[in-house]
Write a protein that holds these residues in place. Structure first.
Motif, short mmCIF file in Angstrom:
data_model
loop_
_atom_site.label_atom_id
_atom_site.label_comp_id
_atom_site.label_asym_id
_atom_site.label_seq_id
_atom_site.Cartn_x
_atom_site.Cartn_y
_atom_site.Cartn_z
N PRO A 198 22.62 -31.76 46.47
CA PRO A 198 23.48 -32.93 46.27
C PRO A 198 24.61 -32.73 45.28
CG PRO A 198 21.33 -33.26 45.25
CD PRO A 198 21.22 -32.03 46.09
N ASP A 199 24.48 -31.78 44.36
CA ASP A 199 25.51 -31.56 43.35
C ASP A 199 26.45 -30.41 43.69
OD1 ASP A 199 24.44 -33.62 41.77
OD2 ASP A 199 22.96 -32.25 40.89
N ALA A 200 26.27 -29.81 44.87
CA ALA A 200 27.09 -28.65 45.24
C ALA A 200 28.54 -29.06 45.51
CB ALA A 200 26.50 -27.95 46.45
N GLU A 201 29.46 -28.24 45.03
CA GLU A 201 30.89 -28.48 45.21
C GLU A 201 31.40 -27.63 46.38
OE1 GLU A 201 35.06 -27.47 42.84
OE2 GLU A 201 33.15 -27.46 41.76
N TYR A 202 32.27 -28.20 47.18
CA TYR A 202 32.81 -27.49 48.33
C TYR A 202 34.04 -26.68 47.93
CZ TYR A 202 35.55 -26.81 52.62
OH TYR A 202 36.32 -26.27 53.62
N VAL A 203 34.06 -25.39 48.32
CA VAL A 203 35.20 -24.51 48.09
C VAL A 203 35.77 -24.14 49.46
CG1 VAL A 203 35.98 -22.30 47.18
CG2 VAL A 203 34.17 -23.58 45.99
N PRO A 204 36.96 -24.61 49.82
CA PRO A 204 37.52 -24.34 51.15
C PRO A 204 37.68 -22.84 51.43
CG PRO A 204 38.75 -26.07 50.04
CD PRO A 204 37.85 -25.47 49.01
N GLY A 205 37.32 -22.43 52.65
CA GLY A 205 37.49 -21.06 53.09
C GLY A 205 38.34 -21.01 54.34
N SER A 206 39.02 -19.90 54.58
CA SER A 206 39.87 -19.79 55.77
C SER A 206 39.05 -19.70 57.04
CB SER A 206 40.78 -18.56 55.65
OG SER A 206 40.01 -17.37 55.55
N SER A 207 37.80 -19.24 56.93
CA SER A 207 36.88 -19.20 58.06
C SER A 207 35.47 -19.09 57.50
CB SER A 207 37.17 -18.02 58.99
OG SER A 207 36.81 -16.79 58.38
N THR A 208 34.48 -19.33 58.36
CA THR A 208 33.09 -19.21 57.90
C THR A 208 32.78 -17.76 57.53
OG1 THR A 208 32.37 -18.94 60.21
CG2 THR A 208 32.30 -21.17 59.27
N ALA A 209 33.26 -16.81 58.34
CA ALA A 209 32.98 -15.40 58.07
C ALA A 209 33.67 -14.94 56.78
CB ALA A 209 33.42 -14.54 59.25
N ALA A 210 34.91 -15.39 56.57
CA ALA A 210 35.62 -15.00 55.36
C ALA A 210 34.90 -15.50 54.12
CB ALA A 210 37.05 -15.54 55.40
N ALA A 211 34.35 -16.70 54.20
CA ALA A 211 33.60 -17.24 53.06
C ALA A 211 32.37 -16.39 52.77
CB ALA A 211 33.19 -18.68 53.36
N ALA A 212 31.65 -16.00 53.82
CA ALA A 212 30.46 -15.18 53.63
C ALA A 212 30.82 -13.81 53.08
CB ALA A 212 29.71 -15.04 54.95
N MET A 213 31.87 -13.20 53.64
CA MET A 213 32.27 -11.87 53.18
C MET A 213 32.76 -11.90 51.73
SD MET A 213 31.52 -9.94 55.67
CE MET A 213 32.35 -8.42 55.21
#
Length: 327
Positions: free
Chosen positions: A126-141
């Motif tokens: 519930p306290d997690a902050e969202y950090v925008p990524g250009s894609s799901t894979a880019a966020a993971a990498m």
């Protein structure tokens, strides 16, 4: 001299849902595949000729239209959609070894993925902050970058986690809607339209000619009066000034269908800046129901009748020459 290999670009990096959609295209496995960091970059590669076509997301069953694609394809040098692909969507939460869910303060992913996992995140982090990524894979990498990473976890496709030993899966199937599907389109430069399949879709962008009562109704009536069903319609701001919008529309049928051709002509009459984005086969192969009076044959017969009238070949009734209609 051997022909140059086909070059595709897609919303990257490797392992995105967009690449999975591209791999549904016949021959894509043997083609040159270039990842792009965002939709605009992918489409610009098509426009400048460095790629033959681009696969980009356009619609999600949960979030609706992908605004970045709708806006990018509606302006600039014209492009054509030549194919669509549907990809079932599932998500996993990944982090580097040693990180637990209780340690997570920031999570990165693509905006549409975040929207589709919002309820799970609220229930479990519930306290997690969202950090925008250009894609799901880019966020993971990005988690594998020892320097500069400013988040502890990412939401991505299962295939990304399975191919990266430096990522641990902390939770699986975290999407709020297990039946979520994303629709992707293959976009190329204008050329010969794909052949009719009988289960086709046409996409257009229609600027609102003027902001007045009934203006949108006039646009919709071009389809309704010809029996053309709309599968998607969304309004987007043109960016010119407040209150100025265009409509992005998917309609059932091909531009070669008489009813669709007539509707497109009607759109152009009332909104000359209408942009045709393509006619292509539906990924689900569902054919529309067409009333007999909206068939190609009905349109052809109607046009032939009018031509006969103009040629004076239709006999006038007797009373038109002074005779009695009941004589």
């Amino acid at each position: 001299m051997p022909a140059s290999p086909v070059t595709y670009t897609f919303l990257g990096p490797k392992g995105t849902f967009t690449e999975a959609a591209l791999m549904q295209v016949p021959g894509a496995a043997d083609a040159v595949r270039i990842p792009s960091s965002n939709v605009n970059t992918a489409l610009d590669k098509v426009r400048d000729g460095s790629a033959d076509a681009a696969m980009v997301p356009i619609e999600n069953s949960v979030e609706g239209g992908v605004t970045a694609t709708l806006d990018a394809i509606a302006s600039g040098q014209e492009l054509r959609i030549i194919r669509e692909a549907l990809v079932p969507i599932s998500f996993v939460l990944v982090a580097r070894p040693g990180v637990r869910i209780s340690d997570i303060r920031r999570v990165s992913t693509h905006g549409h993925a975040w929207a589709q996992c919002r309820l799970w995140v609220e229930a479990n982090m519930p306290d997690a902050e969202y950090v925008p990524g250009s894609s799901t894979a880019a966020a993971a990498m990005g988690l594998l970058d020892e320097e500069g990473v400013h988040y502890e976890a990412a939401i991505c496709a299962p295939i990304v986690a399975s191919e990266q030993p430096g990522l641990n899966v902390l939770a699986e199937n975290i999407g709020d809607n297990p039946g979520a599907v994303t629709r992707f389109v293959l976009v190329s430069r204008p050329g010969v339209l794909p052949d009719r399949t009988g289960a086709d879709k046409t996409t257009v962008v229609v600027p609102l000619p003027e902001d007045r009562p009934g203006a949108l109704m006039e646009i919709l009536d071009q389809f309704a009066s010809r029996g053309v069903n709309l599968s998607r319609i969304e309004s987007r701001p043109t960016g010119q000034y407040l209150g100025h919008y265009f409509f992005s529309i998917d309609a059932d049928g091909h531009a070669a269908d008489a009813r669709m051709a007539d509707a497109l002509a009607g759109l152009h009459r009332i909104s000359p800046a209408t942009r045709f984005l393509g006619s292509y086969g539906r990924a689900d192969a569902q054919s529309p129901e067409v009333a007999p009076y909206n068939s190609d044959e009905a349109f052809q017969a109607a046009h032939a009748w009018v031509r006969e009238i103009l040629a004076g070949a239709v006999a006038a009734p007797e009373h038109a020459h002074g005779g009695s209609p009941t004589a």
